[in-house]
Design an enzyme around this catalytic site. Structure first.
Site, PDB file in Angstrom:
ATOM      1  CE1 TYR A 140      -4.099   1.511  -0.310  1.00  0.00           C
ATOM      2  CE2 TYR A 140      -3.639   2.575   1.793  1.00  0.00           C
ATOM      3  CZ  TYR A 140      -4.408   2.447   0.648  1.00  0.00           C
ATOM      4  OH  TYR A 140      -5.502   3.261   0.476  1.00  0.00           O
ATOM      5  CE  LYS A 147     -20.064 -20.203 -17.165  1.00  0.00           C
ATOM      6  NZ  LYS A 147     -20.865 -21.183 -17.886  1.00  0.00           N
TER       7      LYS A 147
END
Length: 409
Positions: free
Chosen positions: A58, A113
């Site tokens: 970060y 999926k």
């Protein structure tokens, strides 16, 4: 970050002994136990153990990467997950055989999926269920989301809107857009038919096929069969053969009539089946046995409706040399998982700008080739768990993308 195939909560944490609404039926159903808490989680691919890790993952380290991408946008593929993640997008209007059940109810399928993408193709995927059925709103929403993704898999969107949505997204995006209900089904069907023809010592060009169903899958199957060189194919809807002389055709069916049915057939499905070599069912309903009996010798029956095939395999085997269904409890399952993970993996491997017809044909050829040396009446298509499938399809699709000039690496 990567989508990990785990249930993030254990039974003891969730109280899996209770059903979704406290009923004993759900308590005893293993499907509810498996889905409790969802089927996916997000897992970091880099550690954040101390301040040094934090400063790289970060701020301030991340700012260097952001600035580099701002200067050279193509670097987003190297320094983010974009090039390996697919958006699985639905509006919940055509979910499995359940129909228009809405976006929230579609999520278990979209999660499923996504984990199949990961399990079978190594591709990360994110389910996105949209609270709109308006074609332009769906297109605009996906276009706005596209910077985060390397591909878009459209799923369970009802026809005919699915055709328009896919076409508009292809025009506006430079990443692969693929409606799996259409093209995944078509690719696997073609692969199985290639091998069935080989097994019965015929070529595709010698076959006349009849497709029951002029929705998303039926239209796509007709297109890919014509591209592959089928002798002739007629498509039937509820009113019979889709033919140019009918005055009730939608734009999609009018286009369909223009490139199918060279024999000029009219009338019912049963009439079209007389002497046909191939039946492909993607519509539901039931085909009378008397009509099946009129098909050509050594015919091929792909009755793919779930859970009830249009022609039950017990009936089909009386007349056909090769029988396939959409079910896992019969041989020769026409299962989209054989196609879409490898197709996206191959396209994204070379950063393709689109998925072309040539890439779909290459996928079908590669899929058929996996079991070309092992053919039998009960094996014209590989098992979804055959580890050769995804690598073969991936390599073929990547090569086709390069050959067609849509690869960018």
């Amino acid at each position: 970050m990567a989508a990990e195939i785990v249930n993030p909560r254990s039974d003891s944490e969730t109280g899996a002994g209770e059903g979704a609404d406290g009923t004993s039926g759900e308590l005893l159903d293993p499907a509810f136990a498996l889905h409790r808490g969802g089927k996916m989680a997000v897992q970091a691919t880099v550690p954040v153990r101390d301040k040094d890790d934090l400063s790289l993952a970060y701020t301030p380290g991340v700012a260097k990467v952001c600035s580099a991408i701002a200067e050279r946008p193509e670097l987003v593929h190297d320094y983010t997950w974009k090039s390996q993640v697919v958006a699985v997008v639905t509006d919940g209007t055509a979910v499995l055989g359940l129909g228009d059940i809405g976006p929230e109810a579609s999520l278990p399928v979209m999660e499923g999926k996504a984990i199949l993408f990961k399990q079978f193709g190594g591709v990360d995927a994110v389910p996105i269920a949209l609270a709109t059925t308006d074609t332009d709103e769906i297109v605009d929403t996906v276009v706005r989301l596209a910077p985060s993704f390397g591909g878009v898999n459209l799923e369970d969107i009802s026809a005919p809107r699915c055709f328009e949505i896919e076409a508009k997204l292809k025009e506006r995006l430079d990443i692969p857009v693929f409606h799996d209900d259409q093209h995944g089904t078509a690719v696997v069907t073609l692969a199985a038919l290639r091998n069935a023809a080989k097994l019965t010592e015929r070529s595709l060009g010698e076959l006349r096929a009849v497709i029951s169903g002029a929705g998303a899958a039926g239209v796509a199957i007709a297109k890919i069969l014509v591209e592959a060189g089928i002798g002739d194919v007629a498509v039937c809807d509820r009113k019979g053969v889709v033919s140019a002389d009918r005055g009730d055709l939608t734009d999609v069916k009018r286009e369909l009539a223009g490139f199918t049915n060279k024999a000029g057939l009219t009338g019912s499905l049963e009439t079209a089946l007389k002497g046909a070599d191939v039946f492909i069912g993607v519509s539901g309903g039931t085909v009378p046995e008397e009509a099946v009996a009129t098909m050509a010798k050594d015919s091929m029956i792909f009755a793919m409706a779930n859970p009830n095939p249009e022609i039950h395999p017990d009936v089909a085997h009386k007349y056909a040399a090769v029988v396939a269904t959409g079910r896992s409890d019969f041989p020769n399952q026409i299962n989209n998982v054989l196609a879409f993970p490898g197709i996206f993996a191959g396209a994204m491997q070379v950063r393709a700008s689109q998925i072309t017809e040539g890439m779909k044909l290459a996928a079908a050829e590669a899929l058929a080739a996996v079991v070309a040396g092992e053919l039998s009446a009960d094996k014209v298509i590989p098992s979804p768990f055959d580890e050769r499938v995804a690598p073969a399809v991936t390599a073929a699709v990547a090569a086709a993308a390069r050959a067609e000039g849509v690869a960018r690496r």
